[in-house]
Design an enzyme around this catalytic site. Structure first.
Site, mmCIF file in Angstrom:
data_model
loop_
_atom_site.group_PDB
_atom_site.id
_atom_site.type_symbol
_atom_site.label_atom_id
_atom_site.label_comp_id
_atom_site.label_asym_id
_atom_site.label_seq_id
_atom_site.Cartn_x
_atom_site.Cartn_y
_atom_site.Cartn_z
ATOM 1 N N GLU A 100 0.831 -1.191 0.000
ATOM 2 C CA GLU A 100 0.000 0.000 0.000
ATOM 3 C C GLU A 100 0.877 1.257 0.000
ATOM 4 O O GLU A 100 1.915 1.294 0.640
ATOM 5 C CB GLU A 100 -0.919 0.000 1.236
ATOM 6 C CG GLU A 100 -1.734 -1.289 1.361
ATOM 7 C CD GLU A 100 -2.402 -1.453 2.724
ATOM 8 O OE1 GLU A 100 -2.712 -0.426 3.360
ATOM 9 O OE2 GLU A 100 -2.601 -2.611 3.149
ATOM 10 N N GLU A 156 -9.899 5.382 2.791
ATOM 11 C CA GLU A 156 -10.246 4.543 3.942
ATOM 12 C C GLU A 156 -10.191 5.394 5.198
ATOM 13 O O GLU A 156 -9.294 6.235 5.350
ATOM 14 C CB GLU A 156 -9.279 3.367 4.070
ATOM 15 C CG GLU A 156 -9.509 2.494 5.301
ATOM 16 C CD GLU A 156 -8.449 1.411 5.481
ATOM 17 O OE1 GLU A 156 -8.534 0.686 6.488
ATOM 18 O OE2 GLU A 156 -7.550 1.308 4.627
#
Length: 453
Positions: free
Chosen positions: A257, A368
């Site tokens: 990520e 997120e």
């Protein structure tokens, strides 16, 4: 600072962009006998001693019980002090492990200390499989890679000092005692909360994402709009990133990520920061943010992973974004990271992973947040700009020029994309395609509002 940049582009119509007490009691009893006359004393001893002895025993028992009760807080305080001392000892040991000796230290305007650490002494080389190894040469960029955008050169905030790290070193944000004290535990420091996403939903974590799956993927690329979303609770975060995913959404989940995040618990402030993450067991025991464990090997002396990004976008104002690309080197099989306008940051060695040793099975782009519901209702932590997707350019956050990399190292536009918002009344997403931005989307939201209680 040349080379790593935040892009800004414009278009007219289309979006470009108690022991003493007992003793004194005894002394008092003795003194009362000594002050009486011998006659009185004799009378007392003959007539009252059977009465005094039981009374004295009762008194002694009472004092003993009081002493015992009073001693309990002292014992508790001693245990607490011992635990605190033990914790501080473990913190010092952990700081010594992750903060490597530096040849130079740079003070950032935001208070960060950036240590220039010799490349071969960075945390990655604590890994037994990396000890003694040298940095790899840069890999071949994917085919179809271009970097011809008109950009406004920008920087990470620490570089505003005018100082740079010497060649042969890598800049590493120093971890402090305060950083560790904010963490839930030393073991969990630098790790995401254990929350495995299953089809993009999981308790406490909410997403607004675009994703592709059903094929073999060898990387992804996008330009990510940078904002400063409000995070209302210290243990929550808001991030915008690319996910490179393999395995199931069970304990074998592998991810790489990269993007930007606001995390008061991790960094102690509310700046958006360039970050990376990796795991090979669904965030349980492997992997970490940035360089907080051995794994990611940094090769660049201009980028400090975990440092604040500047400038940032403003509502109805200039817009800035960062370029992020993650791809698998066809020659060695390692996963490389590029930031900004063409700067190679470093790589994740292939051996760190199980499923990602081969390829990814899903690529995701988007936002997120953590919703802790600490006040009994939905968090007000913002995603993106804190505004819903339909507000569009200059108001809502965006990703643009979304691409994936295939088995032959080709950069390709996305096809068969899916978009998903876990709670669209709190955070939403709208994807589209045009000739300027390719595949792009707006996303985000304010969190708690009249439709998101």
């Amino acid at each position: 600072m040349k080379g790593y940049s935040v892009s800004w582009t414009k278009h007219k119509n289309e979006p470009f962009f108690a022991a003493h007490h007992t003793t004194r009691q005894h002394k008092c009893i003795q003194t009362s006998y000594q002050n009486h006359s011998p006659k009185l004393a004799a009378f007392t001893s003959k007539t009252t001693l059977p009465i005094i002895l039981p009374a004295f025993v009762v008194l002694l028992l009472f004092v003993t019980s009081v002493t015992s009760v009073l001693s309990q807080p002292i014992a508790n305080q001693t245990l607490k002090a011992g635990a605190e001392l033990n914790k501080l000892t473990r913190i010092r040991a952990h700081l010594k492990k992750i903060n490597k000796p530096s040849v130079k230290t740079i003070k950032s305007p935001d208070g960060d200390l950036i240590d220039c650490v010799l490349s071969h002494q960075q945390p990655a080389f604590d890994h037994p499989q990396l000890k003694g190894q040298k940095l790899l040469d840069p890999p071949e960029r994917p085919k179809g890679y271009t970097n011809e955008e008109t950009v406004v050169e920008s920087f990470q905030l620490w570089a505003d000092s005018g100082e740079t790290c010497p060649e042969g070193t890598v800049p590493i944000r120093r971890t402090t005692k305060e950083d560790l004290l904010r963490a839930s535990s030393i073991f969990r420091f630098g790790r995401k909360p254990r929350s495995v996403r299953r089809d993009s939903s999981s308790t406490g974590h909410e997403h607004a994402v675009v994703f592709v799956n059903g094929d073999q993927y060898y990387g992804a690329k996008a330009s990510i709009n940078v904002w400063t979303p409000v995070v209302t609770d210290p243990n929550e975060f808001s991030l915008s990133q690319i996910w490179v995913i393999a395995g199931s959404f069970g304990n074998d989940l592998n991810t790489i990520e990269a993007g930007w995040q606001v995390s008061p618990e991790l960094y102690g402030d509310n700046y958006p920061r360039f970050f990376t993450y990796w795991t090979t067991d669904a965030y349980q025991a492997t992997g970490c943010y940035n360089l907080l464990c051995s794994g990611f090997i940094q090769t660049n002396n201009k980028i400090a992973i975990g440092a604040a990004i500047s400038p940032r976008s403003g509502y109805n104002n200039r817009q800035f974004d960062i370029g992020v690309m993650v791809w698998k080197d066809p020659k060695h099989g390692h996963w490389w990271l590029e930031f900004g306008s063409g700067l190679l940051v470093g790589y994740w060695p292939a051996f760190l992973f199980s499923h990602l040793r081969n390829h990814a099975g899903m690529i995701q782009f988007g936002g997120e947040i953590v919703n802790s519901r600490s006040r009994g209702y939905h968090t007000g932590t913002q995603m993106g700009s804190g505004h819903f997707a339909e507000e569009g350019f200059g108001k809502a956050a965006y990703f643009r020029n979304l691409q994936v990399i295939d088995w032959d190292n080709n950069l390709l536009p996305l096809s068969n994309i899916h978009q998903l918002a876990d709670h669209s009344n709190c955070y939403d997403i709208m994807a589209a395609t045009n000739n300027v931005w390719g595949t792009y989307f707006y996303y985000g939201g304010p969190g708690r509002n009249i439709r998101c209680p």
